[in-house]
Scaffold this motif. Structure first.
Motif, mmCIF file in Angstrom:
data_model
loop_
_atom_site.group_PDB
_atom_site.id
_atom_site.type_symbol
_atom_site.label_atom_id
_atom_site.label_comp_id
_atom_site.label_asym_id
_atom_site.label_seq_id
_atom_site.Cartn_x
_atom_site.Cartn_y
_atom_site.Cartn_z
ATOM 1 N N SER A 230 53.653 13.458 113.984
ATOM 2 C CA SER A 230 52.662 13.730 112.940
ATOM 3 C C SER A 230 52.869 15.114 112.350
ATOM 4 O O SER A 230 52.808 15.314 111.131
ATOM 5 N N SER A 231 53.110 16.098 113.209
ATOM 6 C CA SER A 231 53.317 17.462 112.736
ATOM 7 C C SER A 231 54.552 17.558 111.850
ATOM 8 O O SER A 231 54.536 18.216 110.806
ATOM 9 N N ALA A 232 55.628 16.896 112.265
ATOM 10 C CA ALA A 232 56.854 16.947 111.469
ATOM 11 C C ALA A 232 56.666 16.251 110.128
ATOM 12 O O ALA A 232 57.110 16.740 109.081
ATOM 13 N N LEU A 233 55.990 15.097 110.137
ATOM 14 C CA LEU A 233 55.761 14.383 108.890
ATOM 15 C C LEU A 233 54.829 15.155 107.972
ATOM 16 O O LEU A 233 55.031 15.212 106.750
ATOM 17 N N ALA A 234 53.792 15.789 108.552
ATOM 18 C CA ALA A 234 52.884 16.608 107.747
ATOM 19 C C ALA A 234 53.608 17.791 107.131
ATOM 20 O O ALA A 234 53.392 18.133 105.969
ATOM 21 N N ALA A 235 54.482 18.441 107.901
ATOM 22 C CA ALA A 235 55.255 19.561 107.375
ATOM 23 C C ALA A 235 56.171 19.103 106.245
ATOM 24 O O ALA A 235 56.340 19.791 105.235
ATOM 25 N N GLY A 236 56.775 17.930 106.413
ATOM 26 C CA GLY A 236 57.634 17.412 105.362
ATOM 27 C C GLY A 236 56.884 17.137 104.085
ATOM 28 O O GLY A 236 57.383 17.408 102.982
ATOM 29 N N LEU A 237 55.666 16.598 104.197
ATOM 30 C CA LEU A 237 54.848 16.361 103.017
ATOM 31 C C LEU A 237 54.464 17.665 102.332
ATOM 32 O O LEU A 237 54.449 17.767 101.100
ATOM 33 N N THR A 238 54.142 18.683 103.127
ATOM 34 C CA THR A 238 53.802 19.986 102.558
ATOM 35 C C THR A 238 54.973 20.554 101.772
ATOM 36 O O THR A 238 54.804 21.076 100.665
ATOM 37 N N VAL A 239 56.170 20.450 102.344
ATOM 38 C CA VAL A 239 57.365 20.951 101.655
ATOM 39 C C VAL A 239 57.621 20.157 100.377
ATOM 40 O O VAL A 239 57.930 20.720 99.323
ATOM 41 N N GLU A 240 57.465 18.849 100.440
ATOM 42 C CA GLU A 240 57.730 18.000 99.274
ATOM 43 C C GLU A 240 56.749 18.297 98.146
ATOM 44 O O GLU A 240 57.133 18.381 96.965
ATOM 45 N N ILE A 241 55.483 18.462 98.476
ATOM 46 C CA ILE A 241 54.482 18.761 97.448
ATOM 47 C C ILE A 241 54.734 20.132 96.845
ATOM 48 O O ILE A 241 54.618 20.335 95.628
ATOM 49 N N ALA A 242 55.079 21.104 97.676
ATOM 50 C CA ALA A 242 55.394 22.437 97.160
ATOM 51 C C ALA A 242 56.593 22.376 96.218
ATOM 52 O O ALA A 242 56.620 23.063 95.183
ATOM 53 N N ARG A 243 57.579 21.556 96.556
ATOM 54 C CA ARG A 243 58.751 21.416 95.693
ATOM 55 C C ARG A 243 58.368 20.785 94.352
ATOM 56 O O ARG A 243 58.840 21.203 93.294
ATOM 57 N N GLU A 244 57.484 19.790 94.380
ATOM 58 C CA GLU A 244 57.056 19.140 93.142
ATOM 59 C C GLU A 244 56.251 20.097 92.271
ATOM 60 O O GLU A 244 56.414 20.120 91.046
ATOM 61 N N GLU A 245 55.374 20.875 92.901
ATOM 62 C CA GLU A 245 54.580 21.822 92.123
ATOM 63 C C GLU A 245 55.442 22.918 91.523
ATOM 64 O O GLU A 245 55.201 23.379 90.405
ATOM 65 N N ALA A 246 56.473 23.353 92.264
ATOM 66 C CA ALA A 246 57.363 24.388 91.733
ATOM 67 C C ALA A 246 58.175 23.865 90.555
ATOM 68 O O ALA A 246 58.541 24.634 89.653
ATOM 69 N N ALA A 247 58.447 22.560 90.546
ATOM 70 C CA ALA A 247 59.229 21.983 89.451
ATOM 71 C C ALA A 247 58.392 21.725 88.212
ATOM 72 O O ALA A 247 58.934 21.464 87.139
ATOM 73 N N THR A 248 57.049 21.786 88.341
ATOM 74 C CA THR A 248 56.172 21.554 87.191
ATOM 75 C C THR A 248 56.074 22.823 86.369
ATOM 76 O O THR A 248 55.685 23.870 86.885
ATOM 77 N N PRO A 249 56.427 22.803 85.084
ATOM 78 C CA PRO A 249 56.343 24.010 84.264
ATOM 79 C C PRO A 249 54.909 24.447 84.080
ATOM 80 O O PRO A 249 54.014 23.631 83.865
ATOM 81 N N ALA A 250 54.692 25.750 84.219
ATOM 82 C CA ALA A 250 53.348 26.298 84.064
ATOM 83 C C ALA A 250 52.982 26.381 82.591
ATOM 84 O O ALA A 250 53.833 26.423 81.713
ATOM 85 N N GLU A 251 51.675 26.439 82.336
ATOM 86 C CA GLU A 251 51.213 26.577 80.957
ATOM 87 C C GLU A 251 51.662 27.925 80.413
ATOM 88 O O GLU A 251 51.428 28.962 81.023
ATOM 89 N N PRO A 252 52.313 27.963 79.255
ATOM 90 C CA PRO A 252 52.797 29.235 78.725
ATOM 91 C C PRO A 252 51.644 30.165 78.391
ATOM 92 O O PRO A 252 50.635 29.750 77.828
ATOM 93 N N ALA A 253 51.808 31.414 78.790
ATOM 94 C CA ALA A 253 50.782 32.414 78.516
ATOM 95 C C ALA A 253 51.016 33.046 77.155
ATOM 96 O O ALA A 253 52.143 33.227 76.714
ATOM 97 N N THR A 254 49.939 33.377 76.490
ATOM 98 C CA THR A 254 50.048 34.020 75.199
ATOM 99 C C THR A 254 50.361 35.498 75.379
ATOM 100 O O THR A 254 50.221 36.058 76.460
ATOM 101 N N SER A 255 50.780 36.139 74.321
ATOM 102 C CA SER A 255 51.113 37.556 74.381
ATOM 103 C C SER A 255 49.857 38.369 74.636
ATOM 104 O O SER A 255 48.823 38.130 74.010
#
Length: 604
Positions: A477-502
């Motif tokens: 369970s711990s290993a699978l939970a850690a894998g899910l955490t890593v996978e979600i973090a990878r997906e969130e990092a691949a999502t482009p953030a909303e561009p900030a205005t000047s």
């Protein structure tokens, strides 16, 4: 504390704040005054000699520098734009009845009416001074001055002299949809009464000074917004913080006096109804919180935003009242006119506040788009719940693939290699579990002196690197939970953030994309992630093999419907599998519900 006593206390504290401002100005002018005396001395035959001449050469440039520094600080304080709460402005043509109610309430309280009305996606109401917006109101509020001048037709106070503009009345949007018209008027009475003290020139000046100092501190500490070098910004920030600390206690007592005077003045308005209305405030807050965290948040996380949150809170609170029997005569109360009838187009206003709620609480984009689209309540089960479960189930199987877990199990037909619930059950079950042994009766018998030992999974080393990774009890369970955490973090990092205005001198946190301003929940722990994903896989198997359907519970969010009834006892059985490695309770529930874990399911 009576109305007059509270007002007098507020004015006294306002004068104390203004005295601090005057002392700061005097300190800034003091070197210049000494320099003028030294420079004028020789013309009168005084202050002559080498020592006085050297003092003039030293003090005069110092006085000039102090004056320049004081002018810069004063300019930053005067021009700094204090934080403005993000709201949905309501023009009078959009809600003439609401403006009429507020105007009549102000006349009854004998105070100036608010200068405008705006809605906030929260269970609160307040007055907000926006006279500091030197560049004028934002485009969306451009009609306020056209239709709101009639609000100033309230009572006049004191001699005819220039008085500060009345503040904006900000109303919590859930109040409009849940409360009846009379209840809303009772709730707004003490808020509107606060415009009386706000009209006093001394209180208005003191508030502007304190807000300017607070904004100057923010400007000095924000890169790109402070005019000057890092040393200049640090100096401006130090002076502003010093003055702000000196004013803090006086400003706090001033606001307490204003609140006391407003509350006392409002006592005469709908006193009996205010008690009932305050009960509805607490009820609205409870239902709004449940709706946001359990219904809206799952949709926001997958790029969808419910477009009728305020209508949803009515459904949620109606369900809450029905379940808990909170009030007598509940049906008769709902028969009265709801406050949202005071709006001309409540649906459009609800959509605007729903989008703003998604920005404030989750950090979504300002406009709808391909990856950020609205969803109606009727389509929520199919477009949000079903998609969420299948997305989570697909992620769960991707992590199992990375762990090297076989895609086929002994329960799966040899001709299929699709994703199955049995794969998840077998992996998370401890080898000693009776549930696992019963499922594998066809397997080879174990030697009595051997203990099965699973190989150390590849994600086990990552489990210690993530908060909450040790929540699940078993190693798998711990290993699978850690894998899910890593996978979600990878997906969130691949999502482009909303561009900030000047960055600009008058930008706010909302303008530059520093969102969410008010996050609803902390990041989910690894156990919560694993529980959600295993539950999603069970729900997918139920939909694909037993004819179950996704549903929406107004208080608990996504729910599984089996034969039209809510499956309320699923979570404890999933936790038994995750925490103890015991699949027996879940397998029994699957058999009882007619769900086939060995059958492949459809994933996103």
């Amino acid at each position: 504390m009576g109305v007059e006593a509270g007002a007098q206390a507020a004015r006294a504290r306002a004068l104390a704040v203004l005295r601090i401002r005057s002392r700061a100005l005097a300190v800034a002018l003091l070197p210049a005054a000494f320099a003028v005396v030294l420079l004028a001395g020789p013309s009168t035959g005084h202050l002559v000699g080498p020592g006085w001449h050297a003092a003039r050469w030293v003090l005069t440039p110092f006085a000039v520098l102090v004056l320049i520094a004081a002018a810069v600080i004063a300019l930053v304080v005067a021009r700094a734009r204090p934080a403005v709460t993000p709201t949905v402005p309501i023009a009078e043509e959009q809600a003439p009845d609401l403006y009429r109610l507020v105007r009549d309430l102000a006349d009854r309280l004998d105070v100036p009416a608010p200068s405008a009305i705006a809605l906030t996606p929260d269970c609160d109401s307040w007055l907000e001074d926006r006279t500091h917006q030197a560049h004028g109101p934002p485009p969306a509020e451009s009609h306020e001055d056209d239709g709101l001048n009639g609000l100033h037709g309230g009572s006049a106070h004191g001699p005819h002299r220039r008085t500060p503009a009345a503040p904006v009345l900000v109303i919590g949007s859930p109040f409009l949809w849940w409360m009846r018209v009379g209840e809303l008027r009772a709730v707004l009475a003490p808020v509107v009464a606060g415009t009386g003290p706000s009209a006093h020139p001394d209180i208005a000046q003191a508030r502007r000074f304190v807000r300017g100092l607070d904004a100057a501190v923010a400007v000095a500490s924000t890169r790109g917004r402070c005019p000057g070098s890092r040393a200049v910004c640090a100096g401006i920030g130090w002076v502003a913080r010093l003055l702000l600390r000196s004013c803090r206690d006086h400003a706090t007592e001033m606001e307490r006096g204003v609140a006391a005077a407003a509350a006392e003045r409002a006592q005469a308005v709908d006193y009996g109804l205010r008690i009932v209305a305050q009960e509805q405030v607490g009820l609205a807050y409870a239902g709004w919180d449940r709706l946001l965290t359990r219904v809206a948040l799952p949709a926001w996380r997958m790029g969808r935003w419910p477009s009728r949150l305020d209508a949803g809170v009515v459904a949620a609170l109606t369900e809450l009242s029905r379940r808990d029997r909170l009030a007598e005569g509940f049906a008769s109360r709902l028969g009265e006119r709801p406050a949202c009838d005071l709006l001309e187009e409540p649906g459009l206003i609800d959509e605007a506040t729903s989008l703003l709620a998604a920005r404030l609480f989750h950090g979504g984009p300002a406009e709808p788009g391909p990856d950020w689209s609205p969803v109606d309540w009727q389509a929520y089960p199919e477009e949000v719940v079903d998609r969420k479960w299948r997305t989570d189930a697909a992620r769960l199987h991707r992590v199992l693939d990375a762990l090297g877990v076989r895609r086929t199990t002994r329960d799966t037909s040899p001709e299929t290699d699709g994703p199955t619930l049995a794969r998840v059950l077998d992996h998370l079950s401890t080898p000693e579990s009776p549930g696992l042994l019963n499922a594998h009766e066809a397997s080879a018998p174990l030697n009595a002196h051997e203990t099965p030992r699973a190989p150390k999974p590849p994600y086990a080393a990552m489990a210690d690197d993530h908060p909450g990774a040790d929540d699940p009890e078993t190693e798998r369970s711990s290993a699978l939970a850690a894998g899910l955490t890593v996978e979600i973090a990878r997906e969130e990092a691949a999502t482009p953030a909303e561009p900030a205005t000047s960055p600009a001198p008058d930008t706010t946190l909302l303008d530059i994309g520093a969102l969410p301003l008010f996050p609803l929940q902390p990041p989910r722990t690894s156990r919560e992630l694993l529980t959600d994903h295993v539950t999603a896989m069970v729900c997918c198997a139920a939909m694909d093999t037993a004819g179950a359907t996704p549903g929406l519970d107004w208080l608990d969010g996504p729910t599984l419907l089996i034969n039209g009834a809510r499956a309320a006892d699923l979570t404890p059985r999933v936790l038994s599998l995750i925490e103890e490695g015991d699949p027996a309770p879940l397998r029994a529930w699957l058999v009882e519900s007619g769900i086939r874990p060995e059958k492949p399911v459809r994933l996103v």
